[in-house]
Write a protein that holds these residues in place. Structure first.
Motif, PDB file in Angstrom:
ATOM      1  N   THR A  14       7.059 -63.428 -44.352  1.00 41.20           N
ATOM      2  CA  THR A  14       6.993 -61.712 -43.983  1.00 41.20           C
ATOM      3  C   THR A  14       6.388 -61.727 -42.602  1.00 41.20           C
ATOM      4  O   THR A  14       6.467 -60.608 -42.086  1.00 41.20           O
ATOM      5  CB  THR A  14       6.030 -61.258 -45.016  1.00 41.20           C
ATOM      6  N   SER A  15       5.926 -62.813 -41.710  1.00 42.92           N
ATOM      7  CA  SER A  15       5.517 -62.710 -40.712  1.00 42.92           C
ATOM      8  C   SER A  15       4.327 -61.773 -40.620  1.00 42.92           C
ATOM      9  O   SER A  15       4.226 -60.725 -39.814  1.00 42.92           O
ATOM     10  CB  SER A  15       6.618 -62.088 -39.488  1.00 42.92           C
ATOM     11  N   GLY A  19       3.613 -58.183 -38.162  1.00 44.47           N
ATOM     12  CA  GLY A  19       3.926 -56.993 -38.872  1.00 44.47           C
ATOM     13  C   GLY A  19       5.617 -56.678 -38.326  1.00 44.47           C
ATOM     14  O   GLY A  19       5.860 -55.626 -38.764  1.00 44.47           O
ATOM     15  N   LYS A  20       6.258 -57.787 -38.101  1.00 44.67           N
ATOM     16  CA  LYS A  20       7.679 -57.466 -37.908  1.00 44.67           C
ATOM     17  C   LYS A  20       8.329 -58.609 -37.906  1.00 44.67           C
ATOM     18  O   LYS A  20       7.578 -59.937 -37.876  1.00 44.67           O
ATOM     19  CB  LYS A  20       7.757 -56.757 -36.539  1.00 44.67           C
ATOM     20  N   PRO A  21       9.707 -58.883 -38.415  1.00 42.29           N
ATOM     21  CA  PRO A  21      10.242 -60.165 -38.562  1.00 42.29           C
ATOM     22  C   PRO A  21      10.456 -61.101 -37.235  1.00 42.29           C
ATOM     23  O   PRO A  21      11.082 -60.924 -36.461  1.00 42.29           O
ATOM     24  CB  PRO A  21      11.668 -59.989 -39.059  1.00 42.29           C
ATOM     25  N   LYS A  22       9.603 -62.094 -37.221  1.00 39.88           N
ATOM     26  CA  LYS A  22       9.598 -62.938 -35.910  1.00 39.88           C
ATOM     27  C   LYS A  22      10.924 -63.668 -35.963  1.00 39.88           C
ATOM     28  O   LYS A  22      11.315 -63.987 -34.821  1.00 39.88           O
ATOM     29  CB  LYS A  22       8.353 -63.741 -36.109  1.00 39.88           C
ATOM     30  N   TRP A  55      12.428 -59.040 -45.315  1.00 40.29           N
ATOM     31  CA  TRP A  55      13.202 -58.699 -44.153  1.00 40.29           C
ATOM     32  C   TRP A  55      14.334 -59.099 -44.232  1.00 40.29           C
ATOM     33  O   TRP A  55      15.526 -59.204 -43.120  1.00 40.29           O
ATOM     34  CB  TRP A  55      12.694 -59.170 -42.866  1.00 40.29           C
ATOM     35  N   ASP A 188       1.467 -61.980 -31.893  1.00 37.85           N
ATOM     36  CA  ASP A 188       1.962 -61.278 -30.508  1.00 37.85           C
ATOM     37  C   ASP A 188       1.719 -62.359 -29.471  1.00 37.85           C
ATOM     38  O   ASP A 188       2.492 -62.594 -28.331  1.00 37.85           O
ATOM     39  CB  ASP A 188       1.660 -60.095 -30.469  1.00 37.85           C
TER      40      ASP A 188
END
Length: 210
Positions: A14-15, A19-22, A55, A188
Motif C-alpha cells: 500500500t506504500s 500515501g500513494k502508490p510508489k 492500488w 518521500d
C-alpha cells in the motif's frame, strides 16, 4: 536439464509511508513498475508475473502493453508471504516447466537486466539452489530459488519473506554483490534522494521500450 527462469515481481503493498502508490513514481522518464518489468522482459525471463494488491486498479494499466501476467492478491494486507504464494501458485499451475524463479520488488530502482543475467549465471556456476543479492551486509532481493524450494515458499505466512528460507538453508546460498540494492523507495525523502542522484549514469537501465 535446461533451466527456465520465471520471475515474480511483488508490487502489492500500500506504500503506507507515502500515501500513494510508489510503484508509479517516475525515475529517468519511467515508472518504477515499468522499469523492473522491462528489465525482466529484456532478460527473457518467462513468465513475468506481477503481483498486485493495494492500488491494483491504478497500477495494472501502467503495464497493460507488456506481455506479462498480473495476479491480484486480495489479502495483500497480511504481508509479503501471501503475495509470494499468490504469484507462485499461478506460476506452478500455468507454467509447470519453470525450474527456477526470481523474486523481485518494484521499489529497487537500480535492478537491471544485467543483474538478472548475473544471478542466473551464478546459479549455473555455483550449483547452489538459491542466489541472493547482497548489500549493506545482508542478503536480499532480488533472489533466485530453485524449484525444490517452491514448497517452502508456498508455506510462508503473513509478514514472512523469503529471507527465512535463505537462513534455514544457508549452505545452499550463493551471493551476488549489488550495493545499489540498498536503495529502495519507502518515503518521500527516499524518492527525493533518488531524483537528486539521477545524474548517476552508472545505474541507468536499458528501457528502450518504455
Amino acid at each position: 536439464m535446461r533451466q527456465q527462469t520465471g520471475i515474480i515481481i511483488l508490487a502489492a503493498g500500500t506504500s503506507a509511508r507515502m500515501g500513494k502508490p510508489k510503484q508509479l513514481l517516475r525515475y529517468q522518464g519511467c515508472s518504477l513498475i515499468r522499469r523492473i518489468t522491462q528489465a525482466a522482459i529484456n532478460g527473457q525471463l518467462h513468465p513475468v508475473l506481477v503481483v498486485l494488491g493495494a492500488w491494483h486498479e491504478l497500477i495494472a494499466p501502467e503495464i497493460k502493453d507488456f506481455e506479462v501476467s498480473t495476479v491480484v492478491n486480495d489479502e495483500w494486507q497480511k504481508g509479503m508471504g501471501g503475495s509470494i504464494k499468490s504469484g507462485l501458485k499461478v506460476l506452478m499451475d500455468e507454467w509447470p516447466e519453470v525450474t527456477q524463479v526470481i523474486l523481485a520488488v518494484a521499489d529497487q530502482p537500480y535492478v537491471t537486466t544485467e543483474l538478472f543475467g548475473t544471478m542466473i549465471l551464478q546459479r549455473q556456476l555455483s550449483g547452489k539452489g538459491m542466489i541472493a543479492c547482497t548489500y549493506s551486509g545482508v542478503a536480499g532481493t532480488p533472489v533466485l530459488f530453485d524449484r525444490k524450494y517452491f514448497p517452502a515458499l508456498l508455506n510462508l505466512a503473513g509478514e514472512e519473506g523469503a529471507k527465512k528460507i535463505l537462513h534455514q538453508h544457508a549452505a545452499d546460498v550463493a551471493l551476488v554483490p549489488f550495493e545499489a540494492g540498498a536503495i529502495d523507495i519507502d518515503t518521500d525523502a527516499d524518492y527525493d534522494q533518488l531524483i537528486s542522484n539521477s545524474t548517476n549514469q552508472g545505474f541507468k537501465i536499458d528501457n528502450d521500450n518504455s
